[in-house]
Scaffold this motif. Sequence first.
Motif, PDB file in Angstrom:
ATOM      1  N   GLU A 194      51.301  37.862  25.980  1.00 10.25           N
ATOM      2  CA  GLU A 194      50.284  36.875  26.320  1.00 10.25           C
ATOM      3  C   GLU A 194      50.925  35.558  26.743  1.00 10.25           C
ATOM      4  O   GLU A 194      50.435  34.878  27.635  1.00 10.25           O
ATOM      5  CB  GLU A 194      49.340  36.631  25.132  1.00 10.25           C
ATOM      6  CG  GLU A 194      48.425  37.798  24.817  1.00 10.25           C
ATOM      7  CD  GLU A 194      49.046  38.858  23.931  1.00 10.25           C
ATOM      8  OE1 GLU A 194      50.242  38.731  23.553  1.00 10.25           O
ATOM      9  OE2 GLU A 194      48.350  39.832  23.612  1.00 10.25           O
TER      10      GLU A 194
ATOM     11  N   LYS B  63      43.392  32.626  40.050  1.00 12.63           N
ATOM     12  CA  LYS B  63      42.760  33.584  39.151  1.00 12.63           C
ATOM     13  C   LYS B  63      42.950  33.244  37.678  1.00 12.63           C
ATOM     14  O   LYS B  63      42.194  33.716  36.839  1.00 12.63           O
ATOM     15  CB  LYS B  63      43.284  35.000  39.422  1.00 12.63           C
ATOM     16  CG  LYS B  63      42.855  35.568  40.744  1.00 12.63           C
ATOM     17  CD  LYS B  63      41.374  35.796  40.734  1.00 12.63           C
ATOM     18  CE  LYS B  63      40.896  36.499  41.978  1.00 12.63           C
ATOM     19  NZ  LYS B  63      39.471  36.780  41.944  1.00 12.63           N
TER      20      LYS B  63
ATOM     21  N   TYR C 178      42.337  29.966  32.122  1.00 11.57           N
ATOM     22  CA  TYR C 178      42.924  30.771  31.056  1.00 11.57           C
ATOM     23  C   TYR C 178      42.652  30.200  29.672  1.00 11.57           C
ATOM     24  O   TYR C 178      42.636  30.927  28.678  1.00 11.57           O
ATOM     25  CB  TYR C 178      44.431  30.936  31.277  1.00 11.57           C
ATOM     26  CG  TYR C 178      45.240  29.701  30.967  1.00 11.57           C
ATOM     27  CD1 TYR C 178      45.800  29.498  29.717  1.00 11.57           C
ATOM     28  CD2 TYR C 178      45.433  28.718  31.940  1.00 11.57           C
ATOM     29  CE1 TYR C 178      46.532  28.352  29.431  1.00 11.57           C
ATOM     30  CE2 TYR C 178      46.153  27.583  31.664  1.00 11.57           C
ATOM     31  CZ  TYR C 178      46.694  27.405  30.417  1.00 11.57           C
ATOM     32  OH  TYR C 178      47.411  26.284  30.130  1.00 11.57           O
TER      33      TYR C 178
ATOM     34  N   ILE D  19      39.744  31.770  27.750  1.00  7.67           N
ATOM     35  CA  ILE D  19      39.880  33.162  27.321  1.00  7.67           C
ATOM     36  C   ILE D  19      40.610  33.201  25.983  1.00  7.67           C
ATOM     37  O   ILE D  19      41.671  32.595  25.855  1.00  7.67           O
ATOM     38  CB  ILE D  19      40.668  33.978  28.371  1.00  7.67           C
ATOM     39  CG1 ILE D  19      39.985  33.887  29.735  1.00  7.67           C
ATOM     40  CG2 ILE D  19      40.804  35.427  27.938  1.00  7.67           C
ATOM     41  CD1 ILE D  19      40.818  34.432  30.859  1.00  7.67           C
TER      42      ILE D  19
ATOM     43  N   TYR E 263      42.697  38.334  24.278  1.00  5.27           N
ATOM     44  CA  TYR E 263      42.100  39.004  25.432  1.00  5.27           C
ATOM     45  C   TYR E 263      42.765  38.624  26.763  1.00  5.27           C
ATOM     46  O   TYR E 263      42.399  39.148  27.800  1.00  5.27           O
ATOM     47  CB  TYR E 263      40.604  38.702  25.523  1.00  5.27           C
ATOM     48  CG  TYR E 263      39.822  39.330  24.402  1.00  5.27           C
ATOM     49  CD1 TYR E 263      39.636  40.699  24.339  1.00  5.27           C
ATOM     50  CD2 TYR E 263      39.283  38.548  23.394  1.00  5.27           C
ATOM     51  CE1 TYR E 263      38.933  41.279  23.304  1.00  5.27           C
ATOM     52  CE2 TYR E 263      38.577  39.118  22.350  1.00  5.27           C
ATOM     53  CZ  TYR E 263      38.408  40.482  22.312  1.00  5.27           C
ATOM     54  OH  TYR E 263      37.712  41.050  21.289  1.00  5.27           O
ATOM     55  N   ILE E 264      43.702  37.720  26.733  1.00  5.00           N
ATOM     56  CA  ILE E 264      44.325  37.244  27.973  1.00  5.00           C
ATOM     57  C   ILE E 264      45.062  38.372  28.685  1.00  5.00           C
ATOM     58  O   ILE E 264      45.016  38.477  29.912  1.00  5.00           O
ATOM     59  CB  ILE E 264      45.243  36.026  27.736  1.00  5.00           C
ATOM     60  CG1 ILE E 264      45.605  35.353  29.057  1.00  5.00           C
ATOM     61  CG2 ILE E 264      46.500  36.393  27.026  1.00  5.00           C
ATOM     62  CD1 ILE E 264      44.724  34.232  29.391  1.00  5.00           C
TER      63      ILE E 264
ATOM     64  N   TYR F 271      44.369  41.614  28.496  1.00  7.02           N
ATOM     65  CA  TYR F 271      43.328  42.485  29.054  1.00  7.02           C
ATOM     66  C   TYR F 271      42.774  41.888  30.345  1.00  7.02           C
ATOM     67  O   TYR F 271      42.608  42.590  31.342  1.00  7.02           O
ATOM     68  CB  TYR F 271      42.202  42.687  28.036  1.00  7.02           C
ATOM     69  CG  TYR F 271      41.016  43.420  28.586  1.00  7.02           C
ATOM     70  CD1 TYR F 271      41.049  44.803  28.742  1.00  7.02           C
ATOM     71  CD2 TYR F 271      39.863  42.732  28.966  1.00  7.02           C
ATOM     72  CE1 TYR F 271      39.957  45.481  29.266  1.00  7.02           C
ATOM     73  CE2 TYR F 271      38.780  43.402  29.490  1.00  7.02           C
ATOM     74  CZ  TYR F 271      38.824  44.775  29.629  1.00  7.02           C
ATOM     75  OH  TYR F 271      37.753  45.443  30.158  1.00  7.02           O
ATOM     76  N   TYR F 272      42.510  40.600  30.343  1.00  2.00           N
ATOM     77  CA  TYR F 272      42.002  39.918  31.528  1.00  2.00           C
ATOM     78  C   TYR F 272      43.000  40.031  32.682  1.00  2.00           C
ATOM     79  O   TYR F 272      42.616  40.310  33.821  1.00  2.00           O
ATOM     80  CB  TYR F 272      41.716  38.451  31.200  1.00  2.00           C
ATOM     81  CG  TYR F 272      41.227  37.646  32.372  1.00  2.00           C
ATOM     82  CD1 TYR F 272      39.938  37.815  32.861  1.00  2.00           C
ATOM     83  CD2 TYR F 272      42.057  36.720  32.996  1.00  2.00           C
ATOM     84  CE1 TYR F 272      39.487  37.082  33.942  1.00  2.00           C
ATOM     85  CE2 TYR F 272      41.609  35.981  34.081  1.00  2.00           C
ATOM     86  CZ  TYR F 272      40.333  36.170  34.547  1.00  2.00           C
ATOM     87  OH  TYR F 272      39.880  35.450  35.621  1.00  2.00           O
TER      88      TYR F 272
ATOM     89  N   THR G 177      42.915  43.447  34.192  1.00  2.00           N
ATOM     90  CA  THR G 177      41.745  43.667  35.049  1.00  2.00           C
ATOM     91  C   THR G 177      41.931  43.000  36.409  1.00  2.00           C
ATOM     92  O   THR G 177      41.437  43.516  37.416  1.00  2.00           O
ATOM     93  CB  THR G 177      40.444  43.152  34.395  1.00  2.00           C
ATOM     94  OG1 THR G 177      40.568  41.771  34.109  1.00  2.00           O
ATOM     95  CG2 THR G 177      40.108  43.934  33.147  1.00  2.00           C
ATOM     96  N   ILE G 178      42.643  41.887  36.434  1.00  2.00           N
ATOM     97  CA  ILE G 178      42.946  41.252  37.724  1.00  2.00           C
ATOM     98  C   ILE G 178      43.823  42.184  38.560  1.00  2.00           C
ATOM     99  O   ILE G 178      43.604  42.337  39.763  1.00  2.00           O
ATOM    100  CB  ILE G 178      43.641  39.881  37.522  1.00  2.00           C
ATOM    101  CG1 ILE G 178      42.685  38.875  36.888  1.00  2.00           C
ATOM    102  CG2 ILE G 178      44.148  39.330  38.847  1.00  2.00           C
ATOM    103  CD1 ILE G 178      43.340  37.566  36.495  1.00  2.00           C
TER     104      ILE G 178
END
Length: 165
Positions: A4, A72, A76, A79, A83-84, A86-87, A90-91
């Motif tokens: 992270e 994007k 941050y 968040i 979960y960073i 995971y985010y 997804t990007i």
Amino acid sequence: MKKEKHIIDLAKGEMTIDGYLYIISLMTYYIKKYSWPKTILEENTNTNKYWTDDEVLSFTQQFLVFILEKEKLKNYRKIPSKYILYYFKTIIVSYVANKIKEHQNKMGLSFDDTKRISLEILNEHYFSKEIEKNIYWNKESVFTNPVLNNEKINDIIATLPKIPI
């Protein structure tokens, strides 16, 4: 937590060598795991389906430029830290999906076109039969083997030997 931190450092514009290497390894992992086509690589000139290290590096660079240009990771802080990652993943996936979509639009191959062509081929060369609201296709007009229900299949599976292959 170290992973992270690499993403947060990227968002701040303070990426370290370790962070850069982590992102490259993450991209390499995803490319291999999901067998991403090389069409997502902008300067794809090699027709070999296997990715070289240079191509993975180039793709990672393209992705990082995309993240920075489109900002994007600018939010941050909103968040939660757990979960960073995971985010960020997804990007990556959405970026690849957009690249594949762009390539398909250039080639004129949409999902609907592929579905339509597949159905034309099926209708021309195969016979269909609907059994329990499912459509089955066969080269012959008569289905010689009956379609078994789930209970019968479970009974047959239960009698198979439990030896790992």
